[in-house]
Design an enzyme around this catalytic site. Structure first.
Site, PDB file in Angstrom:
ATOM      1  N   GLY A  26      77.982  50.161  42.251  1.00  0.00           N
ATOM      2  CA  GLY A  26      78.325  49.810  40.871  1.00  0.00           C
ATOM      3  C   GLY A  26      79.291  48.645  40.796  1.00  0.00           C
ATOM      4  O   GLY A  26      79.744  48.126  41.824  1.00  0.00           O
ATOM      5  N   ALA A  82      82.206  55.974  38.515  1.00  0.00           N
ATOM      6  CA  ALA A  82      81.617  57.072  37.737  1.00  0.00           C
ATOM      7  C   ALA A  82      81.305  56.582  36.329  1.00  0.00           C
ATOM      8  O   ALA A  82      81.878  55.589  35.864  1.00  0.00           O
ATOM      9  CB  ALA A  82      82.580  58.260  37.674  1.00  0.00           C
ATOM     10  N   ASP A  83      80.389  57.294  35.672  1.00  0.00           N
ATOM     11  CA  ASP A  83      80.044  56.962  34.283  1.00  0.00           C
ATOM     12  C   ASP A  83      80.866  57.798  33.309  1.00  0.00           C
ATOM     13  O   ASP A  83      81.136  57.348  32.192  1.00  0.00           O
ATOM     14  CB  ASP A  83      78.545  57.175  34.066  1.00  0.00           C
ATOM     15  CG  ASP A  83      77.753  56.275  34.997  1.00  0.00           C
ATOM     16  OD1 ASP A  83      77.842  55.052  34.823  1.00  0.00           O
ATOM     17  OD2 ASP A  83      77.108  56.785  35.927  1.00  0.00           O
ATOM     18  N   LYS A  93      77.451  60.651  37.225  1.00  0.00           N
ATOM     19  CA  LYS A  93      77.189  59.407  37.937  1.00  0.00           C
ATOM     20  C   LYS A  93      75.689  59.118  37.887  1.00  0.00           C
ATOM     21  O   LYS A  93      74.917  59.931  37.419  1.00  0.00           O
ATOM     22  CB  LYS A  93      77.632  59.530  39.406  1.00  0.00           C
ATOM     23  CG  LYS A  93      79.144  59.505  39.568  1.00  0.00           C
ATOM     24  CD  LYS A  93      79.578  59.570  41.023  1.00  0.00           C
ATOM     25  CE  LYS A  93      78.952  58.561  41.924  1.00  0.00           C
ATOM     26  NZ  LYS A  93      79.072  57.156  41.478  1.00  0.00           N
ATOM     27  N   GLY A  94      75.329  57.940  38.371  1.00  0.00           N
ATOM     28  CA  GLY A  94      73.902  57.618  38.454  1.00  0.00           C
ATOM     29  C   GLY A  94      73.460  56.547  37.480  1.00  0.00           C
ATOM     30  O   GLY A  94      72.266  56.296  37.336  1.00  0.00           O
ATOM     31  N   GLY A  96      73.568  53.618  37.995  1.00  0.00           N
ATOM     32  CA  GLY A  96      72.859  52.644  38.839  1.00  0.00           C
ATOM     33  C   GLY A  96      71.755  53.291  39.654  1.00  0.00           C
ATOM     34  O   GLY A  96      71.240  52.684  40.598  1.00  0.00           O
ATOM     35  N   GLU A 102      74.813  58.648  46.820  1.00  0.00           N
ATOM     36  CA  GLU A 102      76.259  58.718  46.562  1.00  0.00           C
ATOM     37  C   GLU A 102      76.766  60.141  46.785  1.00  0.00           C
ATOM     38  O   GLU A 102      77.805  60.350  47.423  1.00  0.00           O
ATOM     39  CB  GLU A 102      76.552  58.280  45.124  1.00  0.00           C
ATOM     40  CG  GLU A 102      76.335  56.789  44.893  1.00  0.00           C
ATOM     41  CD  GLU A 102      76.545  56.370  43.447  1.00  0.00           C
ATOM     42  OE1 GLU A 102      77.067  55.280  43.227  1.00  0.00           O
ATOM     43  OE2 GLU A 102      76.174  57.122  42.534  1.00  0.00           O
TER      44      GLU A 102
HETATM   45  C1  5RP Z   1      75.736  54.262  40.365  1.00  0.00           C
HETATM   46  C2  5RP Z   1      76.942  54.945  39.861  1.00  0.00           C
HETATM   47  C3  5RP Z   1      78.097  54.079  39.477  1.00  0.00           C
HETATM   48  O1  5RP Z   1      79.190  54.404  40.293  1.00  0.00           O
HETATM   49  C4  5RP Z   1      78.427  54.316  38.025  1.00  0.00           C
HETATM   50  O2  5RP Z   1      77.263  54.029  37.265  1.00  0.00           O
HETATM   51  C5  5RP Z   1      79.590  53.435  37.549  1.00  0.00           C
HETATM   52  O3  5RP Z   1      79.212  52.101  37.597  1.00  0.00           O
HETATM   53  P1  5RP Z   1      80.181  50.921  37.135  1.00  0.00           P
HETATM   54  O4  5RP Z   1      81.344  50.917  38.077  1.00  0.00           O
HETATM   55  O5  5RP Z   1      79.318  49.693  37.244  1.00  0.00           O
HETATM   56  O6  5RP Z   1      80.595  51.195  35.715  1.00  0.00           O
HETATM   57  O7  5RP Z   1      77.031  56.144  39.749  1.00  0.00           O
HETATM   58  O8  5RP Z   1      74.670  55.140  40.524  1.00  0.00           O
END
Ligand code: 5RP
Length: 223
Positions: A26, A82-83, A93-94, A96, A102
């Protein structure tokens, strides 16, 4: 300073010489990997990285961080984004589509450190749909089962490619909306019990510390 850059920098300072480090995926983790690579060069430290996706693999290799696998090494520390993060340090998460690898790497680490900006902190998980990685042959049966669990699944569609996102493991991703998620621990297990689900993006009970970045500072919450 950009909050994502600030937490990435702070997380890189947690890495010690000789460590094996899980490299999350991410935009926030990108800053961590970049700061880590700079530290390794400046301080002549030796560290091995275990990437959680092709994205983090390419970034690590490009920046000169030697990589290894879980077959050869156990991670001392995993650093990942994390989201969503709730007050009990449960995560979604996820975003991406990398949550399967992960979760494998992050849960295997001695210490699991999450890095986020303030916008990711929530009172209860669920505004962000739960990513679920599904074997292609089970797509329909999994979607039907999710509907019986009061979820609304949508197949994640690709950009710059026609059709669905295909994960690093050659599977499809369903983004599942739930009205609310009062029991993330149960939902994490329940989703993984559906035949054909490889892994879901709810992470419970494994995070040791969260670093939360703002424009001016980094705050830490520990388990
Ligand atoms: C990827 C993830 C990322 O860690 C999550 O989406 C956070 O991404 P970002 O740092 O770009 O906000 O889980 O699968």
């Amino acid at each position: 300073m950009d909050p994502k850059k600030r937490v990435g920098l702070e997380a890189a300072l947690r890495v010690e010489d000789g460590m094996v480090v899980g490299l999350g995926t991410g935009s926030t983790t990108y800053h961590f990997i970049k700061s880590l690579a700079e530290r390794l060069k400046e301080e002549e430290m030796e560290v091995l990285g275990i990437p959680t996706s092709y994205q983090s693999y390419f970034v690590a290799v490009d920046l000169g961080i030697p990589v290894t696998t879980l077959d050869e090494h156990q991670p001392d520390l995993a650093v990942d984004g994390a989201d969503e993060v709730d007050p009990y340090l449960n995560l979604i998460k996820g975003g991406g589509a990398a949550h399967t690898r992960e979760k494998i790497v992050d849960y295997a680490a001695e210490t699991f450190l999450v890095i986020v900006d303030e916008s990711k902190m929530v009172d209860q998980l669920g505004a962000f749909p739960v990513p679920v990685e599904v074997l292609p042959l089970a797509l329909n049966t999994v979607m039907k089962r999710l509907e019986t669990m009061k979820g609304t699944p949508r197949i994640r569609m690709a950009h710059m490619k026609d059709g669905p996102v295909v994960s690093d493991n050659n599977n499809f991703i369903l983004d599942v909306e739930f009205e609310d998620i009062p029991h993330p621990v149960l939902l994490e297990k329940e989703l993984n019990n559906i035949p054909g689900v490889l892994e879901n993006g709810i992470f419970t009970g494994e995070v040791d510390e969260v670093l939360i970045g703002s424009v001016t500072q980094v705050k830490s919450i520990k388990k």
